[in-house]
Design an enzyme around this catalytic site. Structure first.
Site, PDB file in Angstrom:
ATOM      1  CG  MET A  58      -1.903  -1.207   1.139  1.00  0.00           C
ATOM      2  SD  MET A  58      -3.439  -0.956   2.018  1.00  0.00           S
ATOM      3  CE  MET A  58      -2.854  -0.755   3.676  1.00  0.00           C
ATOM      4  N   GLY A  59       2.149   1.069  -0.362  1.00  0.00           N
ATOM      5  CA  GLY A  59       3.048   2.216  -0.498  1.00  0.00           C
ATOM      6  C   GLY A  59       3.629   2.694   0.816  1.00  0.00           C
ATOM      7  N   GLY A  89      11.027  -2.903   5.324  1.00  0.00           N
ATOM      8  CA  GLY A  89      10.245  -4.145   5.390  1.00  0.00           C
ATOM      9  C   GLY A  89       9.792  -4.549   3.994  1.00  0.00           C
ATOM     10  CG  HIS A  90       6.983  -2.093   1.847  1.00  0.00           C
ATOM     11  ND1 HIS A  90       6.866  -0.814   2.317  1.00  0.00           N
ATOM     12  CD2 HIS A  90       5.790  -2.693   2.076  1.00  0.00           C
ATOM     13  CE1 HIS A  90       5.640  -0.629   2.811  1.00  0.00           C
ATOM     14  NE2 HIS A  90       4.968  -1.756   2.682  1.00  0.00           N
ATOM     15  CD  GLU A 111       7.881 -15.164   9.109  1.00  0.00           C
ATOM     16  OE1 GLU A 111       8.458 -14.783  10.154  1.00  0.00           O
ATOM     17  OE2 GLU A 111       8.186 -16.203   8.505  1.00  0.00           O
ATOM     18  CE  LYS A 112       4.114  -4.323  11.513  1.00  0.00           C
ATOM     19  NZ  LYS A 112       2.699  -4.258  11.170  1.00  0.00           N
ATOM     20  CG  ASP A 113       0.998  -7.106   8.208  1.00  0.00           C
ATOM     21  OD1 ASP A 113       0.425  -6.377   9.012  1.00  0.00           O
ATOM     22  OD2 ASP A 113       1.915  -6.697   7.469  1.00  0.00           O
ATOM     23  CB  SER A 154       3.080   2.327   5.696  1.00  0.00           C
ATOM     24  OG  SER A 154       3.696   1.471   4.767  1.00  0.00           O
ATOM     25  NE  ARG A 155      -2.092   0.596   9.777  1.00  0.00           N
ATOM     26  CZ  ARG A 155      -3.255   1.053   9.334  1.00  0.00           C
ATOM     27  NH1 ARG A 155      -3.676   2.224   9.725  1.00  0.00           N
ATOM     28  NH2 ARG A 155      -3.994   0.344   8.526  1.00  0.00           N
TER      29      ARG A 155
HETATM   30  P1  AMP Z   1       1.621  -2.924   3.469  1.00  0.00           P
HETATM   31  O1  AMP Z   1       2.141  -1.908   2.507  1.00  0.00           O
HETATM   32  O2  AMP Z   1       1.644  -2.473   4.887  1.00  0.00           O
HETATM   33  O3  AMP Z   1       0.296  -3.503   3.041  1.00  0.00           O
HETATM   34  O4  AMP Z   1       2.655  -4.132   3.420  1.00  0.00           O
HETATM   35  C1  AMP Z   1       2.962  -4.786   2.220  1.00  0.00           C
HETATM   36  C2  AMP Z   1       3.686  -6.068   2.558  1.00  0.00           C
HETATM   37  O5  AMP Z   1       4.875  -5.784   3.276  1.00  0.00           O
HETATM   38  C3  AMP Z   1       2.847  -6.999   3.451  1.00  0.00           C
HETATM   39  O6  AMP Z   1       3.031  -8.331   3.009  1.00  0.00           O
HETATM   40  C4  AMP Z   1       3.453  -6.795   4.809  1.00  0.00           C
HETATM   41  O7  AMP Z   1       3.314  -7.910   5.667  1.00  0.00           O
HETATM   42  C5  AMP Z   1       4.901  -6.565   4.456  1.00  0.00           C
HETATM   43  N1  AMP Z   1       5.581  -5.856   5.531  1.00  0.00           N
HETATM   44  C6  AMP Z   1       5.186  -4.689   6.099  1.00  0.00           C
HETATM   45  N2  AMP Z   1       6.028  -4.353   7.107  1.00  0.00           N
HETATM   46  C7  AMP Z   1       6.966  -5.335   7.167  1.00  0.00           C
HETATM   47  C8  AMP Z   1       8.098  -5.562   8.004  1.00  0.00           C
HETATM   48  N3  AMP Z   1       8.445  -4.737   8.976  1.00  0.00           N
HETATM   49  N4  AMP Z   1       8.832  -6.677   7.784  1.00  0.00           N
HETATM   50  C9  AMP Z   1       8.497  -7.540   6.793  1.00  0.00           C
HETATM   51  N5  AMP Z   1       7.437  -7.386   5.979  1.00  0.00           N
HETATM   52  C10 AMP Z   1       6.678  -6.294   6.166  1.00  0.00           C
END
Ligand code: AMP
Length: 269
Positions: A26-27, A32-33, A144-146, A182-183
């Protein structure tokens, strides 16, 4: 890096590719991304990153509105990492006839965040289902964070998209232990410090919790004392069984969801 918003154009480019990896995001791209993207690049011939802030998965309008949007910066980061395609679809291209309210997903949706965010995981799976149908990736990468999201998607993809494999990637943390998200862009310096203290509290007490030398209730109390405004849950699960743990088992994870100000953070340690 090709930036594509049009679905047919993307399909035209990727139609003959046999080994596509997809990293849905989601940008507000962070390390992590990037860890998912690097894994994808190392395992696939072509890497597609999508940025799409999926409105139906937000439970509150205000949460959707204030979600960080940093597209210019994201593009420059993704270019540096030599991503092949950045997919930036419009809402109409993803939901020409609205979202699918009847999608069937794993019963694991009922636990943890599912209790506090009705319809959230259905909406996440719906959008991922749509991406898979458009892109037909060989691998699709999740963090794995989510963990709950990863497990629910894994279950759905194994059942419905036999040619796509879900790859889970380790949680990336900052130097103070806070899981990148991102939050986190929405947190003040003070709130970031609190998040770090909450991580350390759980990390340092994990064994005591497993051995029942410490109760989850007292950890919850301590999280409040550190400055959380609200706690949705602090709980221990066996990630393999996805059930409450019993007796001796070393696959425990402590799952937590709490608010710092109006920002909701989740982690599993
Ligand atoms: P999001 O943009 O938050 O929807 O995240 C996109 C992907 O990145 C999802 O699969 C998340 O689980 C992963 N992600 C987000 N934060 C982390 C992190 N700190 N470590 C590993 N993967 C992450």
């Amino acid at each position: 890096m090709k930036i594509i918003s049009n679905k047919s154009k993307l399909i035209k480019f990727t139609h003959y590719e046999k080994n596509i990896g997809l990293v849905p995001t989601m940008g507000a791209i962070h390390q992590g991304h990037i860890s998912l993207i690097e894994k994808c690049i190392s395992q696939c011939e072509k890497t597609i990153v999508s940025i799409f802030i999926n409105k139906p998965q937000f439970n509150k309008k205000s949460d959707f509105q204030k979600y960080p949007r940093l597209l210019k910066k994201d593009i420059s980061i993704l270019k540096k990492f030599k991503v092949d395609y950045l997919y930036l679809p419009s809402v109409n291209q993803i939901y020409p006839n609205g979202s699918n309210k009847n999608i069937k997903i794993s019963s694991f949706r009922k636990k943890l965040c599912g209790k506090f965010r009705p319809g959230h995981f259905e909406a996440v799976v719906d959008v991922i289902d749509r991406f898979i149908k458009i892109i037909k990736p060989k691998n699709i990468y999740f963090g794995e964070k989510d963990m709950q999201q990863l497990k629910i998607i894994e279950h759905f993809v194994n059942k419905n998209h036999s040619k796509t494999k879900v790859i889970g990637c380790k949680t990336i943390r900052d130097k103070n232990g806070v899981a990148l998200s991102s939050r986190n862009f929405l947190l003040s310096i003070k709130e970031n410090q609190i998040a770090s203290k909450i991580y350390k509290l759980i990390y340092d007490n994990k064994q005591n919790l497993i051995k029942k030398k410490l109760s989850l209730v007292s950890v919850k109390r301590k999280i409040f004392m550190l400055g959380a405004r609200k706690i949705d849950y602090v709980t221990m699960l066996d990630i393999n069984k996805l059930t409450k743990p019993y007796k001796r088992n070393n696959k425990y994870k402590i799952f937590v969801a709490y608010y710092l100000g109006s920002t909701r953070l989740i982690d599993n340690i």
